[in-house]
Write a protein that holds these residues in place. Structure first.
Motif, short mmCIF file in Angstrom:
data_model
loop_
_atom_site.label_atom_id
_atom_site.label_comp_id
_atom_site.label_asym_id
_atom_site.label_seq_id
_atom_site.Cartn_x
_atom_site.Cartn_y
_atom_site.Cartn_z
N GLY A 101 0.43 -21.66 -6.40
CA GLY A 101 -0.21 -22.07 -7.65
C GLY A 101 -0.79 -20.92 -8.44
N VAL A 102 -0.60 -19.67 -7.99
CA VAL A 102 -1.14 -18.51 -8.68
C VAL A 102 -0.36 -18.26 -9.97
N ARG A 103 -1.09 -18.05 -11.07
CA ARG A 103 -0.44 -17.83 -12.36
C ARG A 103 -0.89 -16.54 -13.06
N SER A 104 -1.86 -15.83 -12.50
CA SER A 104 -2.24 -14.53 -13.03
C SER A 104 -2.64 -13.64 -11.87
N MET A 105 -2.46 -12.32 -12.03
CA MET A 105 -2.84 -11.43 -10.94
C MET A 105 -2.96 -9.98 -11.40
N PHE A 106 -3.69 -9.23 -10.58
CA PHE A 106 -3.79 -7.78 -10.69
C PHE A 106 -2.74 -7.17 -9.76
N LEU A 107 -2.15 -6.06 -10.17
CA LEU A 107 -1.22 -5.36 -9.28
C LEU A 107 -1.91 -4.26 -8.49
N CYS A 108 -3.07 -3.78 -8.96
CA CYS A 108 -3.84 -2.84 -8.16
C CYS A 108 -5.32 -3.06 -8.44
N HIS A 109 -6.13 -2.70 -7.45
CA HIS A 109 -7.57 -2.97 -7.53
C HIS A 109 -8.28 -2.03 -6.57
N LYS A 110 -9.10 -1.15 -7.11
CA LYS A 110 -9.93 -0.21 -6.34
C LYS A 110 -9.14 0.97 -5.79
N PHE A 111 -8.03 0.75 -5.06
CA PHE A 111 -7.29 1.86 -4.45
C PHE A 111 -5.92 2.00 -5.11
N ASP A 112 -5.46 3.24 -5.30
CA ASP A 112 -4.07 3.45 -5.67
C ASP A 112 -3.18 2.80 -4.62
N ASN A 113 -2.14 2.13 -5.07
CA ASN A 113 -1.22 1.53 -4.11
C ASN A 113 0.21 1.87 -4.49
N ALA A 114 1.17 1.20 -3.90
CA ALA A 114 2.58 1.52 -4.15
C ALA A 114 3.04 1.06 -5.52
N LYS A 173 0.85 -1.18 0.00
CA LYS A 173 0.00 0.00 0.00
C LYS A 173 0.89 1.24 0.00
N GLN A 174 0.29 2.39 -0.18
CA GLN A 174 1.02 3.64 -0.04
C GLN A 174 0.23 4.56 0.87
N ILE A 175 0.92 5.24 1.74
CA ILE A 175 0.30 6.18 2.67
C ILE A 175 0.92 7.55 2.44
N LEU A 176 0.07 8.51 2.06
CA LEU A 176 0.53 9.87 1.73
C LEU A 176 1.63 9.82 0.67
N GLY A 177 1.49 8.85 -0.25
CA GLY A 177 2.43 8.74 -1.35
C GLY A 177 3.68 7.96 -1.04
N ILE A 178 3.81 7.48 0.19
CA ILE A 178 5.03 6.76 0.60
C ILE A 178 4.77 5.26 0.54
N PRO A 179 5.55 4.50 -0.26
CA PRO A 179 5.34 3.05 -0.35
C PRO A 179 5.57 2.36 0.99
N GLN A 180 4.77 1.38 1.26
CA GLN A 180 4.89 0.60 2.49
C GLN A 180 5.50 -0.79 2.22
N CYS A 181 6.13 -0.95 1.05
CA CYS A 181 6.81 -2.20 0.71
C CYS A 181 8.07 -1.85 -0.07
N ASP A 182 8.92 -2.84 -0.28
CA ASP A 182 10.13 -2.63 -1.08
C ASP A 182 10.31 -3.80 -2.04
N ARG A 183 11.40 -3.81 -2.78
CA ARG A 183 11.62 -4.85 -3.77
C ARG A 183 11.69 -6.24 -3.15
N ALA A 184 12.26 -6.33 -1.96
CA ALA A 184 12.34 -7.64 -1.29
C ALA A 184 10.95 -8.16 -0.97
N ASP A 185 10.05 -7.29 -0.55
CA ASP A 185 8.67 -7.70 -0.28
C ASP A 185 8.00 -8.21 -1.56
N ILE A 186 8.25 -7.52 -2.67
CA ILE A 186 7.65 -7.93 -3.94
C ILE A 186 8.18 -9.29 -4.36
#
Length: 553
Positions: A275-288, A251-264
């Motif tokens: 077993g996940v093979r497809s995904m969305f990177l954002c949904h409904k809310f702006d995120n990091a 997520k992002q709070i006031l524009g500041i990411p709450q994750c980093d590359r290691a988390d990703i």
């Protein structure tokens, strides 16, 4: 000592992998004694009727292609999301149908506390909460809070010709946190893990009816070759996807990411192991990772409130740089959602000429996109802002990467040609037959030019609304019984308990009516649209297989 977060995650993944291994080591599919291979030898009693006779088609066509319909966007187990009490009822229960198809406890005795029901559907939310066996008021095409994916209803869709089902594991931490009723925590990744595990348990539940591991029709697949094998056997290939607002805690709070590359990297590795093979990177809310494509009207206003509660900022817009644009936000009433804002905070107004989200694909988002490419995963671009989508397509085109999906009509339609040009796959939301046919015909030339089949995204259990009845007196209604698209099965009206559904008068009330809806499309739009849909399985697997080969190359 309590296990660390990473330790708990490893334990969760290990448990799930053991379930997969147990299924893989089971016997190969074969006929149960006294039953054809497609009929269960031990269906729970009482249970839902399927209403289908005839043998499911197997094998391939004359040129070696698989056949069948694709639901590219469904939420089989979203009753486990949003705190566990937003969607009422279960897709399966070892205690039987009476336990599975019952309402949330706060909906008794008359629905007076069905808060989400009246927020999304208007009125006062009152309804008969009794599900099994009477089903007087639900499931229904316009009830967004009741289970639509009971396993036997999915079984009917499979018997009617569907061969691919994408189960998008879904939740939203903010909706969970502000909803009045819940029976669990709101951490998004915890819910995703639970839904993944329960998908494997649902596979085992179906297998048990057919004599043991590996014998059932509901088969979770993790690569395109496995999916082809399952479809050639005449079974349903189930693909795991993810649609959540803050994947990996990004997520992002006031524009500041709450994750980093290691988390990703850790998050993608975990999802791939699940077993996940497809995904969305954002949904409904702006995120990091990326900005979102807005929702409209009252719902958009409510989600913008959620955006503020999640991130500390409202959506911001700018003038679009091309023909593509995001949805207008609108300033319609949000059914009281504004009251959730802190004192002194008001919803902003928006310029009608500024239709695009200022946020596109962030640096962390591009890192996640390239991480998915390294793992051979398919990226869902629906819900991404046009600014983010444009950048994703630029990256994919620079690498000739085909793994792009639009699964339920949420991208700007001006992107369709670029998606097909990459070798991607497009499915349309489960609109009413007339609207579905009109959009299918609009894009038919593009599909023909690229040799692409078509798909649908039912979004069942996804609080979106489904086709209303056309009416028994409508021109050329569905007549029962009717034949499946392949001609090998006969479908009559679907009955569960004391209730029998008819698409003409009930609309698409639950998943078991998907074949009836396809028959309605045939009657309204002709055989050509259904033929394109019947080529969907081959086209989806073409995209998936090309994505895997790109990774291997």
């Amino acid at each position: 000592m309590a296990p660390t977060y990473r330790g708990r995650r490893r334990l969760a993944v290990l448990s799930l992998l053991l379930l997969v291994l147990a299924a893989a080591l089971g016997p190969t599919p074969s006929s149960a004694a006294g039953s054809a291979w497609w009929e269960p030898s031990a269906r729970p009693e009482p249970d839902s009727r399927i209403g289908v006779t005839g043998e499911p088609f197997t094998g391939t066509n004359a040129v070696g292609e698989v056949r069948g319909f694709v639901d590219a966007h469904n939420h089989v187990l979203s009753n486990e999301a949003f705190g566990g009490r937003l969607i009422c009822g279960k897709a399966f229960s070892r205690q039987g149908i009476a336990d599975a198809l019952k309402d949330c406890p706060e909906h008794y005795p008359d629905g007076s506390l069905a808060v989400f029901d009246f927020i999304t559907n208007g009125g006062d939310g009152r309804h008969d909460p009794v599900g099994w066996p009477t089903f007087r008021d639900w499931p229904a095409h316009d009830s967004l809070t009741h289970q639509q994916n009971y396993y036997a209803w999915i079984e009917r869709a499979w018997r009617g010709g569907q061969r691919v089902l994408v189960n998008d594991l879904v939740t939203n931490g903010v909706i969970c946190s502000v909803y009045f009723f819940k029976d669990r925590g709101c951490d998004e990744m915890t819910s995703i893990r639970l839904q993944a595990r329960l998908t494997y348990e649902m596979q085992a539940y179906v297998d048990a009816m057919y004599g043991g591991p590996g014998r059932g029709w509901f088969r979770i697949v993790t690569d395109s070759a496995q999916a082809r094998e399952v479809i050639e056997q005449g079974r349903l290939a189930v693909v795991l996807g993810v649609e959540t607002s803050e994947p990996f805690g990004c997520k992002q709070i006031l524009g500041i990411p709450q994750c980093d590359r290691a988390d990703i990297d850790a998050g993608l590795d975990e999802l791939y192991a699940l077993g996940v093979r497809s995904m969305f990177l954002c949904h409904k809310f702006d995120n990091a990772l990326c900005g979102v494509r807005f929702d409209e009207g009252a719902l958009g206003t409510a989600i913008n409130v959620g955006q503020f509660l999640s991130t500390g900022t409202f959506w911001r817009t700018e003038k679009c740089s091309g023909p593509q644009h995001d949805n207008p936000i609108g300033l319609a009433s949000a059914s009281g959602a504004e009251r959730l804002l802190p004192k002194g905070v008001a919803l902003p107004s928006y310029d009608a000429d500024a239709r695009c989200n200022v946020r596109g694909l962030t640096g962390l988002g591009e890192y996640a996109v390239r991480g998915m490419m390294r793992r051979g995963m398919m990226l869902e671009i629906d819900h991404m802002s046009v600014k983010a989508t444009g950048r994703v397509l630029d990256v994919f085109e620079s690498e000739a990467y085909p793994g792009v999906l639009s699964s339920h009509s949420w991208m700007d339609l001006n992107w369709t040609g670029r998606v097909y040009g990459l070798g991607g796959f497009v499915a349309q939301y489960m609109h009413g037959s007339k609207d579905f046919v009109a959009e299918a015909e609009r894009t038919e030339a593009l599909r023909d030019a690229h040799g692409a089949g078509y798909g649908y995204g039912t979004d069942m259990n996804g609080v979106g609304g489904w086709p209303a009845p056309r009416g028994a007196d409508a021109p050329d209604p569905v007549t029962y019984p009717f034949r499946s698209a392949d001609g090998g099965s006969v479908l009559d009206r679907q009955t569960t308990g004391e209730r029998t559904w008819d698409l003409n008068t009930d609309g698409a009330a639950h998943y078991g009516l998907v074949p009836d809806w396809i028959e309605d499309i045939r009657r309204v739009g002709g055989q050509d649209v259904v033929d394109d849909l019947f080529r969907g399985a081959e086209s989806y697997l073409d995209t998936w297989g090309a994505t895997e080969r790109h990774r291997q190359g």
